[in-house]
Design a protein around this motif. Structure first.
Motif, PDB file in Angstrom:
ATOM      1  N   LEU A 111       4.875   1.354   3.864  1.00 55.18           N
ATOM      2  CA  LEU A 111       4.416   2.741   4.093  1.00 55.18           C
ATOM      3  C   LEU A 111       6.508   3.127   2.966  1.00 55.18           C
ATOM      4  CD1 LEU A 111       5.058   4.049   6.935  1.00 55.18           C
ATOM      5  CD2 LEU A 111       7.038   2.589   6.985  1.00 55.18           C
ATOM      6  N   HIS A 112       5.696   4.208   2.438  1.00 50.87           N
ATOM      7  CA  HIS A 112       6.110   5.150   2.022  1.00 50.87           C
ATOM      8  C   HIS A 112       7.006   6.514   1.231  1.00 50.87           C
ATOM      9  CE1 HIS A 112       8.484   5.131  -2.502  1.00 50.87           C
ATOM     10  NE2 HIS A 112       7.512   6.075  -2.708  1.00 50.87           N
ATOM     11  N   ASN A 113       7.864   6.641   1.560  1.00 49.23           N
ATOM     12  CA  ASN A 113       8.328   8.431   2.186  1.00 49.23           C
ATOM     13  C   ASN A 113       7.676   8.164   3.165  1.00 49.23           C
ATOM     14  OD1 ASN A 113       9.668   8.646  -0.293  1.00 49.23           O
ATOM     15  ND2 ASN A 113       8.286   9.577  -1.612  1.00 49.23           N
ATOM     16  N   ASN A 114       7.701   7.791   4.360  1.00 49.29           N
ATOM     17  CA  ASN A 114       7.522   8.213   5.650  1.00 49.29           C
ATOM     18  C   ASN A 114       5.305   7.823   5.802  1.00 49.29           C
ATOM     19  OD1 ASN A 114       9.492   7.169   6.857  1.00 49.29           O
ATOM     20  ND2 ASN A 114      10.590   9.634   6.255  1.00 49.29           N
ATOM     21  N   GLN A 115       4.942   7.688   4.822  1.00 51.54           N
ATOM     22  CA  GLN A 115       3.308   7.505   4.675  1.00 51.54           C
ATOM     23  C   GLN A 115       2.551   6.254   4.706  1.00 51.54           C
ATOM     24  OE1 GLN A 115       0.986  10.500   4.717  1.00 51.54           O
ATOM     25  NE2 GLN A 115      -0.081   8.915   5.012  1.00 51.54           N
ATOM     26  N   ARG A 116       1.953   6.047   5.622  1.00 56.42           N
ATOM     27  CA  ARG A 116       1.304   4.966   5.489  1.00 56.42           C
ATOM     28  C   ARG A 116       0.541   5.065   5.279  1.00 56.42           C
ATOM     29  NH1 ARG A 116       1.288   0.440   8.649  1.00 56.42           N
ATOM     30  NH2 ARG A 116       3.410   1.263   9.516  1.00 56.42           N
ATOM     31  N   TRP A 117      -0.028   3.912   3.697  1.00 56.03           N
ATOM     32  CA  TRP A 117      -0.825   3.573   2.908  1.00 56.03           C
ATOM     33  C   TRP A 117      -2.329   2.006   3.301  1.00 56.03           C
ATOM     34  CZ3 TRP A 117      -2.894   8.084   1.361  1.00 56.03           C
ATOM     35  CH2 TRP A 117      -2.899   8.878   1.238  1.00 56.03           C
ATOM     36  N   ALA A 118      -3.003   2.265   4.023  1.00 54.88           N
ATOM     37  CA  ALA A 118      -4.393   0.804   3.693  1.00 54.88           C
ATOM     38  C   ALA A 118      -3.876   0.860   1.773  1.00 54.88           C
ATOM     39  CB  ALA A 118      -5.017   0.576   4.615  1.00 54.88           C
ATOM     40  N   ILE A 119      -4.665  -0.191   1.684  1.00 58.89           N
ATOM     41  CA  ILE A 119      -5.666   0.216   0.066  1.00 58.89           C
ATOM     42  C   ILE A 119      -6.027  -1.011   0.659  1.00 58.89           C
ATOM     43  CG2 ILE A 119      -4.862  -0.914  -1.484  1.00 58.89           C
ATOM     44  CD1 ILE A 119      -2.076  -0.759  -2.037  1.00 58.89           C
ATOM     45  N   GLN A 120      -7.494  -1.062  -0.406  1.00 59.73           N
ATOM     46  CA  GLN A 120      -9.245  -1.663   0.627  1.00 59.73           C
ATOM     47  C   GLN A 120      -9.558  -1.358  -1.865  1.00 59.73           C
ATOM     48  OE1 GLN A 120     -12.640   0.033   1.731  1.00 59.73           O
ATOM     49  NE2 GLN A 120     -11.220  -0.788   3.347  1.00 59.73           N
ATOM     50  N   LEU A 121     -10.018  -2.932  -1.083  1.00 62.42           N
ATOM     51  CA  LEU A 121     -10.939  -3.107  -3.065  1.00 62.42           C
ATOM     52  C   LEU A 121     -12.248  -2.865  -2.440  1.00 62.42           C
ATOM     53  CD1 LEU A 121      -8.891  -5.729  -4.404  1.00 62.42           C
ATOM     54  CD2 LEU A 121      -8.419  -3.147  -4.600  1.00 62.42           C
ATOM     55  N   SER A 191      -9.985   0.796  -6.278  1.00 59.44           N
ATOM     56  CA  SER A 191      -9.145   0.407  -4.959  1.00 59.44           C
ATOM     57  C   SER A 191      -9.093   2.073  -4.836  1.00 59.44           C
ATOM     58  CB  SER A 191      -7.757   0.379  -5.687  1.00 59.44           C
ATOM     59  OG  SER A 191      -7.208   1.179  -6.659  1.00 59.44           O
ATOM     60  N   ARG A 192      -9.017   2.298  -3.428  1.00 61.30           N
ATOM     61  CA  ARG A 192      -9.063   3.136  -2.540  1.00 61.30           C
ATOM     62  C   ARG A 192      -7.453   2.842  -1.627  1.00 61.30           C
ATOM     63  NH1 ARG A 192     -14.819   4.100   0.459  1.00 61.30           N
ATOM     64  NH2 ARG A 192     -14.631   1.827   1.567  1.00 61.30           N
ATOM     65  N   LEU A 193      -7.007   4.145  -1.090  1.00 60.11           N
ATOM     66  CA  LEU A 193      -6.556   3.982  -0.012  1.00 60.11           C
ATOM     67  C   LEU A 193      -6.465   5.414   1.240  1.00 60.11           C
ATOM     68  CD1 LEU A 193      -5.144   4.416  -3.424  1.00 60.11           C
ATOM     69  CD2 LEU A 193      -2.678   3.287  -2.023  1.00 60.11           C
ATOM     70  N   ALA A 194      -6.208   5.050   1.904  1.00 60.45           N
ATOM     71  CA  ALA A 194      -6.326   5.823   3.429  1.00 60.45           C
ATOM     72  C   ALA A 194      -5.155   5.510   4.044  1.00 60.45           C
ATOM     73  CB  ALA A 194      -7.417   6.188   4.108  1.00 60.45           C
ATOM     74  N   PRO A 195      -4.194   6.398   5.153  1.00 57.48           N
ATOM     75  CA  PRO A 195      -3.721   5.723   6.187  1.00 57.48           C
ATOM     76  C   PRO A 195      -4.433   4.438   7.197  1.00 57.48           C
ATOM     77  CG  PRO A 195      -3.532   8.081   5.676  1.00 57.48           C
ATOM     78  CD  PRO A 195      -4.672   8.038   4.929  1.00 57.48           C
ATOM     79  N   SER A 196      -5.800   4.791   6.955  1.00 58.39           N
ATOM     80  CA  SER A 196      -6.293   4.315   7.513  1.00 58.39           C
ATOM     81  C   SER A 196      -8.067   4.502   7.168  1.00 58.39           C
ATOM     82  CB  SER A 196      -6.545   4.093   9.367  1.00 58.39           C
ATOM     83  OG  SER A 196      -7.286   2.849   9.962  1.00 58.39           O
ATOM     84  N   PHE A 197      -8.596   2.742   7.533  1.00 59.12           N
ATOM     85  CA  PHE A 197      -9.844   2.932   7.037  1.00 59.12           C
ATOM     86  C   PHE A 197     -11.210   2.598   8.308  1.00 59.12           C
ATOM     87  CE2 PHE A 197      -8.133   2.117   2.873  1.00 59.12           C
ATOM     88  CZ  PHE A 197      -9.288   2.878   2.032  1.00 59.12           C
ATOM     89  N   LEU A 198     -10.023   3.136   9.200  1.00 58.53           N
ATOM     90  CA  LEU A 198     -11.131   2.652  10.520  1.00 58.53           C
ATOM     91  C   LEU A 198     -11.801   4.145  11.065  1.00 58.53           C
ATOM     92  CD1 LEU A 198      -8.418   2.402  13.241  1.00 58.53           C
ATOM     93  CD2 LEU A 198     -10.552   1.081  13.239  1.00 58.53           C
ATOM     94  N   ARG A 199     -13.190   3.629  11.154  1.00 61.09           N
ATOM     95  CA  ARG A 199     -14.531   5.007  11.688  1.00 61.09           C
ATOM     96  C   ARG A 199     -14.633   4.879  13.329  1.00 61.09           C
ATOM     97  NH1 ARG A 199     -16.568   2.980   6.443  1.00 61.09           N
ATOM     98  NH2 ARG A 199     -15.297   2.624   5.538  1.00 61.09           N
ATOM     99  N   PHE A 200     -15.628   5.293  13.301  1.00 58.38           N
ATOM    100  CA  PHE A 200     -16.632   5.509  14.407  1.00 58.38           C
ATOM    101  C   PHE A 200     -16.709   4.396  14.605  1.00 58.38           C
ATOM    102  CE2 PHE A 200     -17.732  10.158  14.398  1.00 58.38           C
ATOM    103  CZ  PHE A 200     -16.201  10.700  14.514  1.00 58.38           C
ATOM    104  N   GLY A 201     -17.909   3.576  13.894  1.00 56.91           N
ATOM    105  CA  GLY A 201     -18.216   2.451  14.080  1.00 56.91           C
ATOM    106  C   GLY A 201     -18.108   1.007  14.632  1.00 56.91           C
ATOM    107  N   ASN A 202     -16.324   1.523  14.502  1.00 52.59           N
ATOM    108  CA  ASN A 202     -15.222   0.560  14.499  1.00 52.59           C
ATOM    109  C   ASN A 202     -15.077  -0.202  16.586  1.00 52.59           C
ATOM    110  OD1 ASN A 202     -13.900   1.092  12.013  1.00 52.59           O
ATOM    111  ND2 ASN A 202     -13.019  -0.714  12.543  1.00 52.59           N
TER     112      ASN A 202
END
Length: 520
Positions: A111-121, A191-202
């Protein structure tokens, strides 16, 4: 390097109780804990300063061995537990069962500057979802993902982001064209980032297994963290959630059509629940304007995911998501209404988007037919999409006779050799000139607005391939040149004019420049 770690996914959702990293079916769990594979001799090739800043990392931090070890999986951040997500999906229209993060490992959430980031390799080793694969990635695919995700952001397209591109120091065996000729390539990690990597398939995997308890837990988690403005979880909120996912997915694909991006593998496991472009594999940019073009060798015969069909495929995928959410809502009419709204909204938004591309800002009867005629003309002979729309902004009202001269650089053949084509375009420019009478814009005002939606520079596949070929020879300067170029895709950048050009002849049939495989 101090990071504000705020993990939620692996703390609030059910975990796979088996801790060994073995290939298996994972049930009643949203993820499996897994540790990245250590690499032989990692080296960071490029870092996005913007994304480093977005997660609270300084440029000095990115030059440290500690940063290098984190983004290549050789060290784990303190008080974190990396994991791979469990999901399923429809691949090319067929249910494939469990898929999951086969070569992606989620490190943590920040969490940085009120923005959530998930880090993924991506490319950091095997997970329980790797099936028969090794969980690794190679340099060519990693360069393409790193450059494209950042380029798409600056184009204004909803997308996942990239923090860094690294070599692992290992050799990875790949059969690039699936033709029985595997070869070793340089291993790499993005290394890629997104608020979440959730997808329809989940969500689909739990619906398919009739595990509605876990499905509800995951949907509630998603709403609470990413759609909290919709209200507390309830049947009504679930429907609102589906409506919002539909709206975001529609906006995403409209942006794809606007800039000429073709995803190439729009399976439901590659559809972000946040409406982001996710998973840059066999993607491509339209060179010749062609509704029927797909960059994916796997899709070459049926062309399911061709450029002209992308909006329809997003809707098909949304139908599958609706089926997955139905057990929680237990009422079809609302879901069907949302899906029907996609069709009507798309027609309206597509027309407005196309109007903006050609400098029309009022609603005039017959615009839909006029734009359809334009698209038919673009198919007459091979015509570069990017160059055509960018140069069209130079059209001066009152001078339709200059129209063909303005766009001639977009043609791959000399239009003078095709009298019928010349006549057709001449007629269109006369109609265009008449249509512009209804616009209260000067030529320069219209040009400025058109250039704000029609990029001058996009990441053409041959550009990526040049950077890949140079990187194979340990020359990484072209990666940085393209990275900097694509940060300002709508600017003229006269010093970079060489990149505003049609695909060169040598790239027409070259591997990596026209068709790509899913390993790309």
């Amino acid at each position: 390097m101090k990071l504000n770690i705020q993990d939620t996914f692996n703390k609030e959702l059910p975990a796979d109780p088996i801790m060994t990293n073995s290939i298996r079916q994972v049930e009643k769990a949203c993820f499996s804990f897994v540790t990245p594979t250590k690499t032989a001799n990692p080296k960071v090739l490029h870092v996005s300063p913007e994304m480093a800043e977005n997660i609270g990392i300084t440029i000095e931090n990115t030059q440290s061995d500690y940063f290098k070890n984190i983004v290549t999986g050789n060290e784990i951040l303190p008080n974190t537990q990396p994991y791979a997500m469990c999901y399923g999906g429809f691949q090319f229209g067929n249910w494939a069962g469990q898929l999951g993060d086969g070569r992606a490992i989620n490190l943590t959430e920040l969490l940085h500057n009120n923005q959530r980031w998930a880090i993924q390799l991506k490319g950091a080793g095997k997970t329980p979802y790797s099936r028969t694969a090794d969980g690794l990635a190679v340099l060519r695919s990693s360069v393409r993902e790193y450059l494209c995700s950042e380029a798409m952001f600056h184009l204004g397209v909803p997308t996942t982001r990239a923090l860094s591109l690294s070599l692992s120091g290992d050799q990875v065996l790949r059969d690039m064209l699936y033709n029985g000729n595997p070869a070793y390539e340089k291993g790499a990690i993005v290394s890629r980032l997104a608020p979440s990597f959730l997808r329809f398939g989940n969500y689909q995997i739990f619906a398919a297994r009739q595990d509605y308890e876990t499905l509800k837990t995951l949907v509630d988690y998603t709403i609470n963290h990413f759609y909290s403005d919709l209200g507390s979880p309830s049947k009504e909120t679930y429907l609102k959630f589906f409506q919002e996912v539909t709206n975001r997915s529609l906006d995403m694909v409209l942006h794809w059509q606007r800039v000429g991006f073709v995803h190439g593998v729009m399976n439901t496991d590659n559809m972000s629940i946040l409406g982001l472009t996710i998973d840059y594999g066999p993607y491509g940019w339209l060179e010749g304007y062609d509704y029927g073009w797909t960059p994916n060798t796997t899709d070459a015969q049926n062309k399911r995911y061709r450029y002209g069909k992308q909006p329809e495929m997003v809707l098909w995928n949304l139908y599958q998501l609706a089926n997955a959410l139905y057990p929680l809502i237990d009422e079809a009419a609302g879901l069907e209404a949302v899906l029907e709204s996609y069709r009507t909204q798309y027609d309206v938004k597509y027309l407005n988007m196309m109007r903006s591309k050609i400098g029309l800002y009022t609603d005039q009867e017959g615009d839909d037919k006029f734009i359809q005629l334009l698209e038919e003309n673009l198919h007459l002979i091979e015509t570069d999409m990017t160059i055509f729309y960018r140069n069209l902004s130079q059209f001066e009202n009152g001078k339709p006779e200059n129209g063909i001269a303005i766009i001639q650089d977009a043609f791959y053949q000399s239009v003078e050799e095709y009298p019928e084509v010349t006549a057709t375009w001449t007629l269109w420019f006369e109609q265009y000139n008449q249509r512009l009478v209804f616009e209260n814009e000067t030529n320069s005002e219209r040009s400025e607005k058109m250039n704000a939606v029609n990029p001058k520079y996009v990441l053409r596949n041959y550009m990526s391939q040049l950077a890949i070929d140079a990187a194979d020879k340990e020359d990484y300067s072209l990666i940085d040149e393209l990275f900097q170029l694509l940060k300002n895709p709508y600017a003229e950048q006269p010093e970079q004019q060489k990149w505003f050009a049609k695909r060169p002849d040598w790239a027409r049939d070259k591997v990596g420049c026209s068709m790509l495989s899913c390993s790309s």
